[in-house]
Design a protein around this motif. Sequence first.
Motif, PDB file in Angstrom:
ATOM      1  N   LYS A 104       9.712 -22.547 -13.565  1.00  0.00           N
ATOM      2  CA  LYS A 104      10.140 -22.832 -12.198  1.00  0.00           C
ATOM      3  C   LYS A 104      11.492 -22.201 -11.901  1.00  0.00           C
ATOM      4  N   ASP A 105      12.392 -22.224 -12.889  1.00  0.00           N
ATOM      5  CA  ASP A 105      13.745 -21.704 -12.687  1.00  0.00           C
ATOM      6  C   ASP A 105      13.912 -20.271 -13.179  1.00  0.00           C
ATOM      7  N   GLY A 106      12.808 -19.636 -13.562  1.00  0.00           N
ATOM      8  CA  GLY A 106      12.867 -18.234 -13.971  1.00  0.00           C
ATOM      9  C   GLY A 106      13.591 -17.997 -15.275  1.00  0.00           C
ATOM     10  N   LEU A 107      13.487 -18.944 -16.206  1.00  0.00           N
ATOM     11  CA  LEU A 107      14.164 -18.826 -17.490  1.00  0.00           C
ATOM     12  C   LEU A 107      13.165 -18.467 -18.585  1.00  0.00           C
ATOM     13  N   ASP A 108      13.552 -17.559 -19.454  1.00  0.00           N
ATOM     14  CA  ASP A 108      12.697 -17.119 -20.556  1.00  0.00           C
ATOM     15  C   ASP A 108      13.084 -17.888 -21.816  1.00  0.00           C
ATOM     16  N   ILE A 109      12.438 -19.033 -22.025  1.00  0.00           N
ATOM     17  CA  ILE A 109      12.707 -19.887 -23.183  1.00  0.00           C
ATOM     18  C   ILE A 109      11.424 -19.994 -24.001  1.00  0.00           C
ATOM     19  N   THR A 110      11.541 -19.863 -25.303  1.00  0.00           N
ATOM     20  CA  THR A 110      10.388 -20.005 -26.191  1.00  0.00           C
ATOM     21  C   THR A 110      10.305 -21.447 -26.673  1.00  0.00           C
ATOM     22  N   TYR A 111       9.173 -22.099 -26.405  1.00  0.00           N
ATOM     23  CA  TYR A 111       8.962 -23.467 -26.883  1.00  0.00           C
ATOM     24  C   TYR A 111       7.784 -23.481 -27.851  1.00  0.00           C
ATOM     25  N   ARG A 112       7.964 -24.180 -28.981  1.00  0.00           N
ATOM     26  CA  ARG A 112       6.918 -24.262 -29.999  1.00  0.00           C
ATOM     27  C   ARG A 112       6.701 -25.706 -30.432  1.00  0.00           C
ATOM     28  N   ASN A 113       5.435 -26.068 -30.601  1.00  0.00           N
ATOM     29  CA  ASN A 113       5.095 -27.370 -31.167  1.00  0.00           C
ATOM     30  C   ASN A 113       5.224 -27.251 -32.681  1.00  0.00           C
ATOM     31  N   LEU A 114       6.368 -27.671 -33.185  1.00  0.00           N
ATOM     32  CA  LEU A 114       6.685 -27.435 -34.591  1.00  0.00           C
ATOM     33  C   LEU A 114       7.610 -28.526 -35.094  1.00  0.00           C
ATOM     34  N   SER A 115       7.284 -29.077 -36.245  1.00  0.00           N
ATOM     35  CA  SER A 115       8.146 -30.069 -36.875  1.00  0.00           C
ATOM     36  C   SER A 115       9.332 -29.382 -37.536  1.00  0.00           C
ATOM     37  N   MET A 116      10.452 -30.056 -37.537  1.00  0.00           N
ATOM     38  CA  MET A 116      11.631 -29.517 -38.213  1.00  0.00           C
ATOM     39  C   MET A 116      11.397 -29.369 -39.714  1.00  0.00           C
ATOM     40  N   PHE A 117      10.401 -30.077 -40.238  1.00  0.00           N
ATOM     41  CA  PHE A 117      10.111 -29.994 -41.666  1.00  0.00           C
ATOM     42  C   PHE A 117       9.176 -28.832 -42.008  1.00  0.00           C
ATOM     43  N   ASP A 118       8.648 -28.172 -40.982  1.00  0.00           N
ATOM     44  CA  ASP A 118       7.702 -27.069 -41.205  1.00  0.00           C
ATOM     45  C   ASP A 118       8.214 -25.758 -40.624  1.00  0.00           C
ATOM     46  N   MET A 119       9.504 -25.615 -40.476  1.00  0.00           N
ATOM     47  CA  MET A 119      10.054 -24.406 -39.869  1.00  0.00           C
ATOM     48  C   MET A 119       9.792 -23.189 -40.757  1.00  0.00           C
ATOM     49  N   ASP A 120       9.516 -22.060 -40.102  1.00  0.00           N
ATOM     50  CA  ASP A 120       9.202 -20.833 -40.825  1.00  0.00           C
ATOM     51  C   ASP A 120      10.132 -19.688 -40.424  1.00  0.00           C
ATOM     52  N   PHE A 121      11.335 -20.024 -40.000  1.00  0.00           N
ATOM     53  CA  PHE A 121      12.279 -19.007 -39.534  1.00  0.00           C
ATOM     54  C   PHE A 121      13.044 -18.402 -40.712  1.00  0.00           C
ATOM     55  N   GLU A 122      13.408 -17.142 -40.549  1.00  0.00           N
ATOM     56  CA  GLU A 122      14.128 -16.429 -41.607  1.00  0.00           C
ATOM     57  C   GLU A 122      15.248 -15.605 -40.979  1.00  0.00           C
ATOM     58  N   SER A 123      16.483 -16.053 -41.135  1.00  0.00           N
ATOM     59  CA  SER A 123      17.666 -15.319 -40.656  1.00  0.00           C
ATOM     60  C   SER A 123      17.526 -14.885 -39.198  1.00  0.00           C
ATOM     61  N   GLU A 124      17.139 -15.825 -38.327  1.00  0.00           N
ATOM     62  CA  GLU A 124      16.855 -15.478 -36.932  1.00  0.00           C
ATOM     63  C   GLU A 124      17.920 -15.917 -35.938  1.00  0.00           C
ATOM     64  N   PHE A 125      18.693 -16.966 -36.257  1.00  0.00           N
ATOM     65  CA  PHE A 125      19.483 -17.607 -35.209  1.00  0.00           C
ATOM     66  C   PHE A 125      20.987 -17.542 -35.484  1.00  0.00           C
ATOM     67  N   ASP A 126      21.721 -17.415 -34.370  1.00  0.00           N
ATOM     68  CA  ASP A 126      23.180 -17.450 -34.430  1.00  0.00           C
ATOM     69  C   ASP A 126      23.701 -18.888 -34.405  1.00  0.00           C
ATOM     70  N   LEU A 127      22.923 -19.785 -33.798  1.00  0.00           N
ATOM     71  CA  LEU A 127      23.328 -21.187 -33.672  1.00  0.00           C
ATOM     72  C   LEU A 127      22.095 -22.072 -33.726  1.00  0.00           C
ATOM     73  N   ILE A 128      22.205 -23.180 -34.451  1.00  0.00           N
ATOM     74  CA  ILE A 128      21.162 -24.206 -34.467  1.00  0.00           C
ATOM     75  C   ILE A 128      21.760 -25.504 -33.952  1.00  0.00           C
ATOM     76  N   LEU A 129      21.035 -26.145 -33.034  1.00  0.00           N
ATOM     77  CA  LEU A 129      21.453 -27.434 -32.476  1.00  0.00           C
ATOM     78  C   LEU A 129      20.589 -28.554 -33.038  1.00  0.00           C
ATOM     79  N   LEU A 130      21.244 -29.622 -33.447  1.00  0.00           N
ATOM     80  CA  LEU A 130      20.572 -30.866 -33.838  1.00  0.00           C
ATOM     81  C   LEU A 130      21.216 -31.978 -33.020  1.00  0.00           C
ATOM     82  N   ILE A 131      20.767 -32.117 -31.779  1.00  0.00           N
ATOM     83  CA  ILE A 131      21.368 -33.078 -30.863  1.00  0.00           C
ATOM     84  C   ILE A 131      20.331 -34.141 -30.512  1.00  0.00           C
ATOM     85  N   ASN A 132      20.693 -35.396 -30.733  1.00  0.00           N
ATOM     86  CA  ASN A 132      19.811 -36.521 -30.405  1.00  0.00           C
ATOM     87  C   ASN A 132      18.454 -36.375 -31.092  1.00  0.00           C
ATOM     88  N   THR A 133      18.486 -36.120 -32.396  1.00  0.00           N
ATOM     89  CA  THR A 133      17.258 -35.933 -33.162  1.00  0.00           C
ATOM     90  C   THR A 133      17.136 -37.006 -34.233  1.00  0.00           C
TER      91      THR A 133
END
Length: 285
Positions: A114-143
């Motif tokens: 609706k707001d024209g934002l390109d955000i990637t959303y995935r149905n994924l548990s934090m215990f099953d993450m498959d990322f490898e050296s991808e992010f500059d920042l990780i947020l764990l807010i209200n989790t």
Amino acid sequence: MNNTSLPFDSLRPFKNKPEDFSPRDTLPWELIATNLLQCGSPDTILYCISPPAVVEAIIDWIVEHLTLAPQAKILDIGCGTGTYSHRLAQHGYHVTGIDIAQSFLDHAQAQAKKDGLDITYRNLSMFDMDFESEFDLILLINTITKRWELADMPPFLAQLKQALKPCGQVIAEFNVMYPDFDRTQATLNEHLLFLKESVWDTNMHAWLLRDLTFPETRERVNHHLILKQDDKPKEYWSRFSLHDPQELEQVFEASGFTVKKRIGKEILASDVHDVNYFFMLWGTL
């Protein structure tokens, strides 16, 4: 609905922590997500996840202090309805949000479109993450990390390290016991709201949030009691660990992070609910 029609006598058994309460009990997230979105009110959705004043204070702090590159990649773990992902994307960052509640993700994606934002959303548990050296920042807010014991953290922090780029950063929120807490006296605070609808029910009802603190065992328990006329109360429990800030730092540093700063309740307005427990760690690889 008025005060006299509510079965307040039913509250008497809950003046103390129930014997059968399990430290591992958590709220039914998918059910909450479905009920919350049925309310249909953006303000209700936002407040039930984080009060707007808290969200804006955290976003402002991140933008001002982290000096991220204009198109930095951010992972929002437990993103819910995209409250933080959405605002960070508005600042030009590339955001990926993960959550286990698909109904939350559907809502978040619709708002982004609706707001024209390109955000990637995935149905994924934090215990099953498959990322490898991808992010500059990780947020764990209200989790769910707010409910963890210290011993639960090292394996998960290892996953964060794997997902971060070299020199990547993490912002993690916890509940803490500040030095000015009375460590001998259990406390009870109650907040009563009369609502047409909420996360708990789409019909008129009263929502009594009972916030119990047990300093001797360093626990905080939220007891949600839903009261409706001519009906039995419904109740939900949510348990949080109250950590010592120094112990949290030690766990982070033992896992290979350098703690840059403790971010405490000073960044929030004094009238914000939960201000007395609010605490975040800013760490880097």
